[in-house]
Design a protein around this motif. Structure first.
Motif, mmCIF file in Angstrom:
data_model
loop_
_atom_site.group_PDB
_atom_site.id
_atom_site.type_symbol
_atom_site.label_atom_id
_atom_site.label_comp_id
_atom_site.label_asym_id
_atom_site.label_seq_id
_atom_site.Cartn_x
_atom_site.Cartn_y
_atom_site.Cartn_z
ATOM 1 N N ASN A 1 52.019 -15.239 -50.575
ATOM 2 C CA ASN A 1 52.802 -15.910 -49.368
ATOM 3 C C ASN A 1 53.424 -17.184 -49.792
ATOM 4 O OD1 ASN A 1 52.298 -13.753 -47.506
ATOM 5 N ND2 ASN A 1 50.424 -15.319 -46.648
ATOM 6 N N THR A 2 53.479 -17.542 -51.243
ATOM 7 C CA THR A 2 54.174 -18.299 -52.124
ATOM 8 C C THR A 2 55.438 -17.951 -52.525
ATOM 9 O OG1 THR A 2 52.488 -19.576 -52.678
ATOM 10 C CG2 THR A 2 54.040 -19.749 -54.167
ATOM 11 N N GLN B 1 56.743 -21.599 -51.507
ATOM 12 C CA GLN B 1 56.139 -22.273 -50.544
ATOM 13 C C GLN B 1 54.621 -22.337 -51.046
ATOM 14 O OE1 GLN B 1 57.201 -20.648 -46.556
ATOM 15 N NE2 GLN B 1 58.294 -19.369 -47.610
ATOM 16 N N PHE B 2 54.328 -23.598 -50.662
ATOM 17 C CA PHE B 2 52.752 -24.051 -51.151
ATOM 18 C C PHE B 2 52.187 -24.399 -49.775
ATOM 19 C CE2 PHE B 2 55.906 -24.595 -54.454
ATOM 20 C CZ PHE B 2 55.273 -23.937 -55.319
ATOM 21 N N SER B 3 50.759 -24.226 -50.301
ATOM 22 C CA SER B 3 49.767 -24.672 -48.758
ATOM 23 C C SER B 3 48.457 -25.063 -49.294
ATOM 24 C CB SER B 3 49.869 -23.652 -47.798
ATOM 25 O OG SER B 3 48.959 -23.978 -46.959
ATOM 26 N N SER C 1 45.924 -18.929 -45.877
ATOM 27 C CA SER C 1 47.520 -19.200 -46.135
ATOM 28 C C SER C 1 48.056 -18.044 -47.075
ATOM 29 C CB SER C 1 48.000 -20.600 -46.396
ATOM 30 O OG SER C 1 47.344 -20.966 -47.744
ATOM 31 N N GLN D 1 48.706 -19.031 -50.008
ATOM 32 C CA GLN D 1 49.654 -19.574 -50.716
ATOM 33 C C GLN D 1 48.932 -20.298 -51.910
ATOM 34 O OE1 GLN D 1 52.427 -21.793 -48.533
ATOM 35 N NE2 GLN D 1 52.723 -20.335 -47.010
ATOM 36 N N GLY E 1 46.238 -16.804 -53.758
ATOM 37 C CA GLY E 1 46.449 -18.050 -53.793
ATOM 38 C C GLY E 1 45.876 -18.733 -55.103
#
Length: 221
Positions: free
Chosen positions: A103-104, A111-113, A118, A120, A182
């Motif tokens: 999901n990055t 995008q980062f989390s 997530s 990410q 991730g």
């Protein structure tokens, strides 16, 4: 020493700027001394931030080895964007592919989390931990050192591990590298070699220019 002899705010800013300039010049000198060892050097922008953070963490005792792993997530996932650098010998030990979270982004990390589930990646500085045998085989735990950016790495099980989807053959078939949940996943054939070098309190840094200021401000606080 009287209070009147203390540096003014403007002088403090000047001293800070001079210190920063000195640090950059020192980093330039080290960068220019690096032996690429048949690899391509990382960008100076990413290396400068990585080395500055490494030195802060070393002074605090949060990392111990003079080994620096730099991941540049500004680059395409089809590029070899992970470097392992021996700072004592000033030589690049490894350069290889590395995955970002699903999901990055697709080919590029965007995008980062720091949040669980997530899927990410998280930017910033990490200390490497201990080796264990997980679902991906030999794996290396990571401790995120920046609150709000990556400090949930342990509870998220963000680790270094090998994966079949991190390979040139996957890129050829899919036009981009495979993605993790991730973790900074490595090619299977490089996994053990790299983990054995970077384990036990070395510094791993995940760079992205969009977060550069936040990375350093949180590290210095």
């Amino acid at each position: 020493m009287s209070f009147t002899s203390l540096p003014s705010k403007s002088n403090s800013k000047k001293i800070s700027a001079e210190t920063e300039t000195t640090t950059v010049l020192e980093n330039v000198s080290i960068y220019n001394q690096l032996d690429a060892n048949s690899f391509v050097l990382p960008s100076f922008e990413s290396f400068n931030l990585a080395l500055s953070g490494f030195n802060l963490l070393k002074d605090k005792g949060l990392v111990q080895k003079n080994i620096l792993t730099l991941v540049d997530f500004s680059l395409s996932s089809n590029k070899k964007r992970l470097w392992v650098i021996d700072l004592d010998k000033k030589i690049i030990l490894f350069q290889t592919l590395v995955a970002h979270g699903r999901n990055t982004g697709e080919e590029f990390a965007k995008q980062f989390s720091n949040q669980a589930e997530s899927f990410q990646s998280s930017v910033g500085f990490y200390a490497t931990g201990e080796i264990y045998d997980g679902k991906h085989g030999m794996s290396l735990k990571l401790d995120g050192l920046e609150k709000g950016l990556n400090d949930k790495a342990r509870e998220r099980a963000v680790v270094v591990h090998g994966a079949d989807y991190v390979s040139e053959s996957f890129i050829k078939q899919n036009k981009r590298l495979g993605r993790s949940q991730g973790c900074p996943a490595l090619p299977v054939e490089m996994n053990a070699k790299i983990i054995n070098v970077i384990k036990d309190k070395s510094c791993l840094f995940i760079y992205h220019p969009s977060a550069a200021n936040e990375i350093m401000s949180r590290l210095a606080s």
